[in-house]
Design a protein around this motif. Structure first.
Motif, PDB file in Angstrom:
ATOM      1  N   ALA A 242       0.839  -1.189   0.000  1.00  0.00           N
ATOM      2  CA  ALA A 242       0.000   0.000   0.000  1.00  0.00           C
ATOM      3  C   ALA A 242       0.878   1.244   0.000  1.00  0.00           C
ATOM      4  CB  ALA A 242      -0.908  -0.003   1.225  1.00  0.00           C
ATOM      5  N   SER A 243       0.428   2.280  -0.682  1.00  0.00           N
ATOM      6  CA  SER A 243       1.206   3.506  -0.803  1.00  0.00           C
ATOM      7  C   SER A 243       0.443   4.693  -0.222  1.00  0.00           C
ATOM      8  CB  SER A 243       1.533   3.802  -2.277  1.00  0.00           C
ATOM      9  OG  SER A 243       2.269   2.744  -2.849  1.00  0.00           O
ATOM     10  N   PRO A 244       1.077   5.461   0.685  1.00  0.00           N
ATOM     11  CA  PRO A 244       0.428   6.678   1.186  1.00  0.00           C
ATOM     12  C   PRO A 244       0.271   7.708   0.074  1.00  0.00           C
ATOM     13  CG  PRO A 244       2.253   5.993   2.604  1.00  0.00           C
ATOM     14  CD  PRO A 244       2.358   5.194   1.339  1.00  0.00           C
TER      15      PRO A 244
ATOM     16  N   ASP B 130     -10.411  -4.074   0.737  1.00  0.00           N
ATOM     17  CA  ASP B 130      -9.202  -4.671   1.307  1.00  0.00           C
ATOM     18  C   ASP B 130      -8.992  -4.209   2.741  1.00  0.00           C
ATOM     19  OD1 ASP B 130      -8.593  -5.935  -1.094  1.00  0.00           O
ATOM     20  OD2 ASP B 130      -7.264  -4.331  -1.777  1.00  0.00           O
ATOM     21  N   MET B 131      -9.365  -2.975   3.040  1.00  0.00           N
ATOM     22  CA  MET B 131      -9.097  -2.405   4.357  1.00  0.00           C
ATOM     23  C   MET B 131     -10.020  -2.956   5.425  1.00  0.00           C
ATOM     24  SD  MET B 131      -8.006   1.565   3.791  1.00  0.00           S
ATOM     25  CE  MET B 131      -6.934   1.505   5.222  1.00  0.00           C
ATOM     26  N   GLU B 132     -11.227  -3.343   5.049  1.00  0.00           N
ATOM     27  CA  GLU B 132     -12.218  -3.732   6.048  1.00  0.00           C
ATOM     28  C   GLU B 132     -11.776  -4.917   6.913  1.00  0.00           C
ATOM     29  OE1 GLU B 132     -16.025  -4.113   4.209  1.00  0.00           O
ATOM     30  OE2 GLU B 132     -15.991  -2.088   3.400  1.00  0.00           O
ATOM     31  N   PRO B 133     -11.344  -6.043   6.317  1.00  0.00           N
ATOM     32  CA  PRO B 133     -10.918  -7.149   7.181  1.00  0.00           C
ATOM     33  C   PRO B 133      -9.672  -6.823   7.984  1.00  0.00           C
ATOM     34  CG  PRO B 133     -10.419  -7.634   4.885  1.00  0.00           C
ATOM     35  CD  PRO B 133     -11.285  -6.412   4.890  1.00  0.00           C
ATOM     36  N   GLN B 134      -8.810  -5.954   7.435  1.00  0.00           N
ATOM     37  CA  GLN B 134      -7.615  -5.559   8.175  1.00  0.00           C
ATOM     38  C   GLN B 134      -7.972  -4.733   9.397  1.00  0.00           C
ATOM     39  OE1 GLN B 134      -3.865  -6.018   6.989  1.00  0.00           O
ATOM     40  NE2 GLN B 134      -5.236  -7.768   6.772  1.00  0.00           N
TER      41      GLN B 134
ATOM     42  N   VAL C 202      -2.455   5.296   5.228  1.00  0.00           N
ATOM     43  CA  VAL C 202      -2.639   3.839   5.280  1.00  0.00           C
ATOM     44  C   VAL C 202      -2.280   3.329   6.679  1.00  0.00           C
ATOM     45  CG1 VAL C 202      -2.406   1.752   3.921  1.00  0.00           C
ATOM     46  CG2 VAL C 202      -1.720   3.906   2.917  1.00  0.00           C
ATOM     47  N   THR C 203      -2.865   3.978   7.675  1.00  0.00           N
ATOM     48  CA  THR C 203      -2.574   3.654   9.071  1.00  0.00           C
ATOM     49  C   THR C 203      -3.869   3.380   9.823  1.00  0.00           C
ATOM     50  OG1 THR C 203      -0.608   5.078   9.073  1.00  0.00           O
ATOM     51  CG2 THR C 203      -1.536   4.495  11.217  1.00  0.00           C
ATOM     52  N   PHE C 204      -3.886   2.284  10.586  1.00  0.00           N
ATOM     53  CA  PHE C 204      -5.007   2.004  11.470  1.00  0.00           C
ATOM     54  C   PHE C 204      -4.739   2.707  12.798  1.00  0.00           C
ATOM     55  CE2 PHE C 204      -4.881  -1.787   8.678  1.00  0.00           C
ATOM     56  CZ  PHE C 204      -6.071  -1.548   8.021  1.00  0.00           C
ATOM     57  N   GLU C 205      -5.637   3.581  13.183  1.00  0.00           N
ATOM     58  CA  GLU C 205      -5.468   4.383  14.388  1.00  0.00           C
ATOM     59  C   GLU C 205      -6.459   3.917  15.448  1.00  0.00           C
ATOM     60  OE1 GLU C 205      -6.103   8.274  12.814  1.00  0.00           O
ATOM     61  OE2 GLU C 205      -4.138   8.371  11.828  1.00  0.00           O
ATOM     62  N   VAL C 206      -5.944   3.482  16.585  1.00  0.00           N
ATOM     63  CA  VAL C 206      -6.775   2.938  17.658  1.00  0.00           C
ATOM     64  C   VAL C 206      -6.566   3.772  18.914  1.00  0.00           C
ATOM     65  CG1 VAL C 206      -7.327   0.912  19.061  1.00  0.00           C
ATOM     66  CG2 VAL C 206      -6.521   0.617  16.700  1.00  0.00           C
TER      67      VAL C 206
ATOM     68  N   GLY D 178       2.922  -2.341   3.758  1.00  0.00           N
ATOM     69  CA  GLY D 178       2.651  -0.920   3.579  1.00  0.00           C
ATOM     70  C   GLY D 178       1.649  -0.350   4.563  1.00  0.00           C
ATOM     71  N   PHE D 179       0.903  -1.222   5.268  1.00  0.00           N
ATOM     72  CA  PHE D 179      -0.048  -0.756   6.270  1.00  0.00           C
ATOM     73  C   PHE D 179       0.659  -0.576   7.604  1.00  0.00           C
ATOM     74  CE2 PHE D 179      -2.859  -1.918   3.044  1.00  0.00           C
ATOM     75  CZ  PHE D 179      -4.167  -1.589   3.354  1.00  0.00           C
TER      76      PHE D 179
END
Length: 218
Positions: free
Chosen positions: A44-46, A135-139, A165-169, A203-204
């Motif tokens: 994945a590319s930002p 693609d992002m949903e299951p991740q 392309v970052t998951f923020e929690v 890339g994530f």
């Protein structure tokens, strides 16, 4: 933030995952069952996040609000049409100050570009970002599950910044079942991030923060 995919915060039986939402102007995208992508995410590319001035709707006159809505409605419709017609290509759409934008996993289908061109407004086009919305949903769901397993029953919110392309929690250790809640310091949060990164597509990335003193619930 336009383009950001978010999950609402929740407490109860650990973490309740509501339908996935992605902001496209004032619209929300469809919710779908997470599944592995038909084609793998190689990397994945930002993409540089567009500058967008905050909209103070309260200061707008009815005429100004109508003008803005009239300008953005065709853009939102085009984004929705591309998203629905090309789920294996569509990454995300967004609204900018001067127009709108669209990103695709690989090269944009000519038919999708025709839909965007028909709006008649300038738009940003980003190709080969390496992932789709689906693609992002299951991740994102997997990230939530792994964080939940590590911290126990406490409130949290999770979202995906599609530009970085970052998951923020965000964790809220003072919410939920206090007997089961695990409070992590900064070093432990970084170790948790390091343990989850190998589970993500190339890339994530992931960023986990803790916000003590906040109580949330349904």
């Amino acid at each position: 933030m336009a383009g950001a995919i978010t999950l609402a915060a929740g407490v109860g039986a650990a973490f309740v995952v509501p339908p996935l939402l992605a902001t496209v102007g004032a619209e929300s995208v469809r919710a779908s069952t997470p599944s592995e992508p038909a084609t793998p995410v190689i990397s994945a590319s930002p993409v540089p996040e567009p500058t967008r001035a905050p909209v103070d709707w309260d200061s707008f006159s009815e005429e100004q609000a109508r003008e803005l809505s009239d300008r953005q409605t065709p853009q939102n419709i085009a984004i929705s049409e591309v998203r629905d017609a090309f789920p294996d290509d569509y990454a995300y759409g967004f609204i900018t100050d001067s127009g709108f934008g669209m990103s695709f996993k690989a090269e944009a289908p000519p038919e999708a570009l025709a839909i965007l061109d028909a709006v008649g407004d300038p738009y940003e086009l980003h190709e080969n970002v390496g992932f789709t919305e689906l693609d992002m949903e299951p991740q994102l769901s997997r990230t939530v599950a792994l964080v939940q397993k590590a911290v126990g029953k406490q409130g949290m919110s999770a979202g995906a910044n599609v530009f970085t392309v970052t998951f923020e929690v965000q964790l809220y250790p003072d919410s939920g079942d206090q007997d089961d809640s695990i409070v992590l310091d900064q070093a432990e949060l970084e170790l948790l991030e390091d343990s989850i990164r190998p589970e993500l597509y190339p890339g994530f990335d992931i960023e986990v923060t803790s916000v003590p003193g906040v109580e949330i619930g349904w």
